[in-house]
Design an enzyme around this catalytic site. Structure first.
Site, PDB file in Angstrom:
ATOM      1  N   ARG A  45       2.703 -10.275  10.633  1.00  0.00           N
ATOM      2  CA  ARG A  45       4.022  -9.619  10.728  1.00  0.00           C
ATOM      3  C   ARG A  45       5.115 -10.567  10.238  1.00  0.00           C
ATOM      4  NH1 ARG A  45       2.431  -5.606   9.769  1.00  0.00           N
ATOM      5  NH2 ARG A  45       0.454  -6.679   9.631  1.00  0.00           N
ATOM      6  N   GLN A  68      -7.166  -4.901  10.139  1.00  0.00           N
ATOM      7  CA  GLN A  68      -6.066  -4.463  11.004  1.00  0.00           C
ATOM      8  C   GLN A  68      -6.478  -3.280  11.882  1.00  0.00           C
ATOM      9  OE1 GLN A  68      -1.989  -4.663   9.215  1.00  0.00           O
ATOM     10  NE2 GLN A  68      -3.098  -5.028   7.308  1.00  0.00           N
ATOM     11  N   ASP A 104      -3.914   7.593   5.008  1.00  0.00           N
ATOM     12  CA  ASP A 104      -3.340   6.256   5.178  1.00  0.00           C
ATOM     13  C   ASP A 104      -3.881   5.650   6.471  1.00  0.00           C
ATOM     14  OD1 ASP A 104      -1.743   4.057   4.773  1.00  0.00           O
ATOM     15  OD2 ASP A 104       0.098   4.990   5.498  1.00  0.00           O
ATOM     16  N   GLU A 105      -3.906   4.316   6.579  1.00  0.00           N
ATOM     17  CA  GLU A 105      -4.376   3.609   7.784  1.00  0.00           C
ATOM     18  C   GLU A 105      -5.740   4.151   8.227  1.00  0.00           C
ATOM     19  OE1 GLU A 105      -2.824   1.082   8.606  1.00  0.00           O
ATOM     20  OE2 GLU A 105      -0.656   1.320   8.421  1.00  0.00           O
ATOM     21  N   LYS A 136       0.816  -1.222   0.000  1.00  0.00           N
ATOM     22  CA  LYS A 136       0.000   0.000   0.000  1.00  0.00           C
ATOM     23  C   LYS A 136       0.849   1.272   0.000  1.00  0.00           C
ATOM     24  CE  LYS A 136      -0.817   0.512   4.949  1.00  0.00           C
ATOM     25  NZ  LYS A 136      -0.075   1.745   5.150  1.00  0.00           N
ATOM     26  N   THR A 137       1.997   1.234   0.697  1.00  0.00           N
ATOM     27  CA  THR A 137       2.855   2.438   0.716  1.00  0.00           C
ATOM     28  C   THR A 137       3.330   2.754  -0.693  1.00  0.00           C
ATOM     29  OG1 THR A 137       3.597   1.838   2.940  1.00  0.00           O
ATOM     30  CG2 THR A 137       4.899   3.474   1.780  1.00  0.00           C
TER      31      THR A 137
END
Length: 750
Positions: free
Chosen positions: A607, A255, A224-225, A32-33
Site C-alpha cells: 500500500r 493478494q 476483476d480481483e 490493472k484498472t
C-alpha cells in the site's frame, strides 16, 4: 489507436488479446484498472462489440463507476451501456427480472447484516435456545459459509459431517436455525447478500432457458480481483461464459486475503485446469512504490509455496529504507506513530491524507487514536459506523422498505411503534404469531387488525395501515425523492428528530436531511433511468463499505489491512507486528492459514508509495491482561537490505535497552531489546491424524492436552475472569502459554 500508446508491452498484449480465455496476473501497483478500462474500450471501439454484450464484474461499485467514467472519456456515452458492477448488484438486477421463477416478488427486500442478525436473534429466542451459545454473528457466519459453498438448508441437514462439526462445537441445532431462517426470509419476500449469488446459481441450474438468454447476451465476461471470488461467484461466471468462452479474469494470487469470507484462492491457482487453452499475461511492472518497498514485498511473498510465480519490479527511484520501530507498550507504539506523522508532515510538507495506519484487528486502533488526538492530528477510521448503519437512517430506510415490500418482517418490526403510536411488543408478537398460525401474510393481519386484536391496539394498527397505504400511493405516483420526503414528514420521524434539541438530536436530524439529499442526487443523475424508490433502495442495499466512505477531509486513515486492499498512500505504518497478533493466533492451524497471513502482510507493505514503517510493542493489553510480546516471524522474512531499525523511543524504553539486551534469532534483522521471553525456534507442531478438539468445559489442572500449533502440554491452572475461562499450559517445546478456552482448540489426552 492513440490510447494504446501509453501502455507497456504486457499491458498492450492484455488489451489486444480479446478472444478466448485470458488470465491477467496483475502485480501490486501494475495498472490493472487501466488495462481493464482500455480492454473494454478496445472491444467497443476497435472490435465493434455491442456494449450491451460486455459484462464486467467488480467487488465495489466505486471500482465499477471509476472504470465506466474512464471508458466514457475514451469512447463517449456508449460506455454506459456495458453491464458493469459488483457481483451482487449485477445479479440482483437479473433476479429482479427473473425472481418470479423462484417464487420471490420482483420487489424483494435485501437484508443487510443487521437485519439478518435481528432475524436470527428472534429465531433463537423462539426456539428457546441459549443466545450465548447461538450468537447471531456466529450463526450468520456459519450460514454464509454454507451458501458460499452452495449448500442449501436441505443439503446442510442431510450432511452428517456438517452436523458432526456442529455437535463438536456444541451447536447441534445450527441446521434447524438455517432452515427456519431461510423459510422466514422467503416468507418476508427477502434475500440476504449471499442469497443473491446462491439464488442466481439456482436460477441458472433449474431454468436453462434463462441461462441461455444471458449466455447469448454476454459475449464477453470480465472479472476483476478474481482471487477474491468464492465457489458461488466462480460457477456463475463460468456458466455465463460457457458458450462464447471469452472470459477474462484479472487478479493477483499474492493478494488473496479473504478466505474468511469464503474466497477460494484455488479459483485463480487452478484456472488453467478449467481452460487448457488459456492465454496468460503477467503485469509485473509496479508504478506505485519505490524499489526498496517492491524488493521487500517480493522477499516476503517468496516464502509462500502456493503461488503463481512472477517477479514484480519497478523503474521508480530507490527510496528510503523501511523503518522498524520498537515500542515498550501499545500506548508507546501509538505515541511513536503520532510523533513520526507530525514530524514527517512538517519536514516533507505532507497532508494528513498522505498517511495510513494499518492494523490486523480493529481493537488496535484505540492507542493510535488517543495519541493522534493528543497531538491534534485529524484522523478517520474506515470500517467504523457507516452512515447507512446509523439508527435514524435505518429507521427511515425501514419505512421506505416496508412501503415497497409489505412482507418485510424486519422493516415492520423496526417502524411499527416508531415514533411511538401505542403499539407494544406484545401486540407486535400477537400479529406475527397470527400470520404464522393462519399462514397468511403479515400485511393481511395488519389490514384486519380488529379481527386479531382488541381495543386501542386495533385502532392504532388501523391508523398505521392507512398511513402505509397512503405512502404506497405516493411511491407509485412519484419519484424516489418526493416519495421519501413525504414518508419522512408524514410518518412523524422528522418531527420526532426535530424536537430533540440536544447536539445528538440535531446531528440525527441533519443525517436524515443528508439521506434525503442523497435520494435527490440519485433522482437527478442522468445515469439512473429508474427513478423509483424501489430502485434507490436496491442501490443503497448493495453498497459496499468502500462505497460508503465519502469522507474526503484531510485526515490520517486508520483501517484494518483487509480494508486497505486496492488503496495507496505516500506513507504507511503497519502496527502490531507481533507473534499471535500478526500472524494471528487464529491463523496458525495449517500452512494454508499461515500463507494467507503472509499474503495479508504483502498487501500491507504494497500500500506504501514512498515510505513504510513496521512497528511492534514489547507489551500489549489483550483480553484485559498485560501480555509480553515477541516480534513477528514475518519481520525475519523481510530482505535485511531494505530495512533499518529506528532508534527513536521513549526515555523509559531506551533506559531498559541500556540495561538488557537479547541476541536476535538466527538470520534476524538485528532487533535488540529487553528479554521479554525466549524467542523460540521450535517448529509448529503437526497435529495427530486423529486430532479433534475436545469439549474444554471439563478441562482440569494437571490434565495432558494437545494443541494443533504448540503440541503437547500439561495444564498448570484454570482461571475464570467474567465470562472468560483461561488455561495456563506448560508446553514441551513452546514453554508456558495462557489460552482463552473459548478460542483454543485443545484435545484432552486420556
Amino acid at each position: 489507436m492513440d490510447y494504446l500508446k501509453g501502455l507497456n508491452p504486457p499491458q498492450r498484449e492484455a488489451v489486444e488479446h480479446t478472444e478466448g480465455p485470458l488470465m491477467i496476473i496483475a502485480g501490486a501497483g501494475s495498472g490493472k484498472t487501466r488495462v481493464l478500462t482500455m480492454r473494454i474500450a478496445h472491444l467497443i471501439h476497435a472490435k465493434g462489440v455491442d456494449p450491451f454484450q460486455i459484462l464486467a464484474l467488480t467487488f465495489t461499485n466505486k471500482a465499477a463507476s471509476e472504470m465506466k467514467h474512464r471508458i466514457e472519456k475514451l469512447i463517449g456515452l456508449e460506455a454506459r451501456n456495458t453491464w458493469m458492477g459488483t457481483f451482487h448488484s449485477t445479479f440482483a438486477k437479473i433476479l429482479r427480472v427473473e425472481s418470479h421463477l423462484l417464487g420471490y416478488p420482483s420487489n424483494f427486500s435485501i437484508y443487510d447484516t443487521d437485519d439478518s442478525k435481528s432475524l436470527i436473534k428472534a429465531i433463537v429466542k423462539e426456539m428457546k435456545l441459549d443466545d450465548k451459545v447461538y450468537k447471531p454473528s456466529t450463526v450468520l457466519s456459519r450460514i454464509s459459509g454454507a451458501k458460499n459453498r452452495l449448500i442449501s438448508w436441505e443439503a446442510y441437514l442431510g450432511n452428517a459431517d456438517l452436523r458432526n462439526e456442529d455437535a463438536l462445537a456444541m451447536k447441534p441445532l445450527m441446521g434447524e436455525i438455517y432452515k427456519t431462517y431461510q423459510k422466514r426470509l422467503f416468507k418476508s419476500g427477502a434475500m440476504d447478500f449471499d442469497d443473491l449469488l446462491f439464488n442466481t446459481n439456482v436460477l441458472f441450474r433449474d431454468h436453462l432457458d434463462v441461462l441461455n438468454k444471458y449466455q447469448q447476451r454476454f459475449r464477453y465476461v470480465m472479472v476483476d480481483e478474481f482471487q477474491d471470488t468464492n465457489l458461488s461467484q466462480y460457477l456463475i461466471t463460468k456458466k455465463l461464459a460457457a458458450v462464447h468462452q471469452n472470459i477474462c479474469v484479472v487478479g493477483d494470487d499474492a493478494q488473496s486475503i479473504y478466505a474468511f469470507r469464503g474466497a477460494d484462492i484455488q479459483n485463480i491457482l487452478n484456472f488453467e485446469r478449467d481452460y487448457p487453452d488459456l492465454f496468460v499475461v503477467k503485469l509485473e511492472q509496479n508504478y506505485r512504490s519505490t524499489k526498496n518497498i517492491v524488493q521487500a514485498a517480493n522477499s516476503i511473498i517468496a516464502k509462500n509455496k502456493a503461488q503463481l510465480k512472477k517477479e514484480v519490479w519497478t523503474q521508480n527511484h530507490h527510496g528510503e529504507q523501511i523503518e522498524l520501530i520498537k515500542a515498550s507498550s501499545d500506548n508507546e507504539e501509538g505515541k511513536l506513530v503520532a510523533t513520526t506523522i507530525f514530524e514527517e508532515k512538517n519536514n516533507k510538507k505532507l497532508n494528513n491524507s498522505d498517511f495510513a495506519v494499518l492494523y490486523r484487528t480493529n481493537s488496535q486502533s484505540r492507542a493510535i487514536e488517543e495519541a493522534l488526538r493528543k497531538m491534534n492530528i485529524t484522523y478517520k477510521i474506515v470500517g467504523g459506523l457507516s452512515f447507512y448503519q446509523r439508527k435514524e437512517i435505518k429507521d427511515l430506510m425501514a419505512y421506505m422498505r416496508y412501503v415497497v415490500n409489505k412482507d418485510d418482517e424486519e422493516a415492520f418490526k423496526r417502524i411499527i411503534n416508531f415514533p411511538k403510536r401505542g403499539i407494544g411488543d406484545s401486540t407486535v408478537e400477537k400479529m406475527i404469531v397470527a400470520a404464522y398460525e393462519h399462514d397468511i401474510p403479515l400485511w393481511e393481519v395488519i389490514l384486519n387488525a380488529t379481527s386479531f386484536l382488541g381495543g386501542r391496539a386495533a385502532n392504532a394498527v388501523d391508523d398505521f395501515a392507512t398511513m402505509i397505504k397512503s405512502f404506497g400511493i405516493e411511491v407509485e405516483r412519484k419519484d424516489a425523492y418526493e416519495a421519501a420526503n413525504t414518508i419522512a414528514k408524514q410518518s412523524g420521524l422528522l418531527k420526532e428528530l426535530y424536537e430533540d434539541k440536544t447536539i445528538e438530536g440535531l446531528n440525527r436530524y441533519e443525517n436524515v436531511q443528508e439521506l434525503l439529499n442523497a435520494i435527490k442526487e440519485y433522482v437527478d443523475s442522468p445515469e439512473n433511468e429508474d427513478k423509483s424508490l424501489g430502485a434507490f433502495l436496491q442501490e443503497i442495499a448493495l453498497l459496499t463499505d468502500n462505497d460508503r466512505d465519502k469522507d474526503t477531509s484531510d485526515a490520517v486513515t486508520l483501517m484494518t489491512i483487509h480494508s486497505s486492499k486496492g488503496l495507496e498512500f505516500k506513507q504507511v505504518f503497519v502496527v502490531g507486528m507481533e507473534e499471535d497478533l500478526f500472524p494471528s493466533q487464529m491463523m496458525m492451524q495449517s500452512r494454508e492459514d499461515l500463507e494467507e497471513e503472509r499474503r495479508l502482510f504483502y498487501v500491507a507493505t504494497t500500500r506504501a508509495m514512498e515510505k513504510l514503517y513496521l512497528t511492534y510493542a514489547l507489551t500489549r493489553y489483550r483480553f484485559g491482561r498485560l501480555l509480553n510480546c515477541e516480534p513477528s516471524r514475518f519481520l525475519e522474512e523481510v530482505d535485511p537490505a531494505t530495512i533499518r531499525v529506528n532508534k527513536r523511543m521513549s526515555t523509559a524504553l531506551s533506559g531498559a535497552l541500556r540495561n538488557e539486551s537479547v541476541e536476535p534469532r538466527s538470520g534476524f534483522i538485528g532487533i535488540k531489546g529487553p528479554q521479554v521471553r525466549p524467542m523460540t525456534t521450535a517448529k509448529v507442531h503437526s497435529p495427530s491424524p486423529d486430532f479433534k478438539p475436545s469439549n474444554t468445559n471439563n478441562l482440569k489442572e494437571s490434565m495432558l492436552v494437545e494443541h494443533p500449533k504448540f503440541g503437547y502440554g500439561k495444564v498448570l491452572r484454570i482461571e475464570i475472569e467474567g465470562l472468560n475461562r483461561k488455561a495456563t499450559i506448560q508446553f514441551e517445546n513452546f514453554g508456558e502459554k495462557t489460552l482463552l478456552l473459548s478460542f483454543a482448540k485443545l484435545r484432552i489426552i486420556d
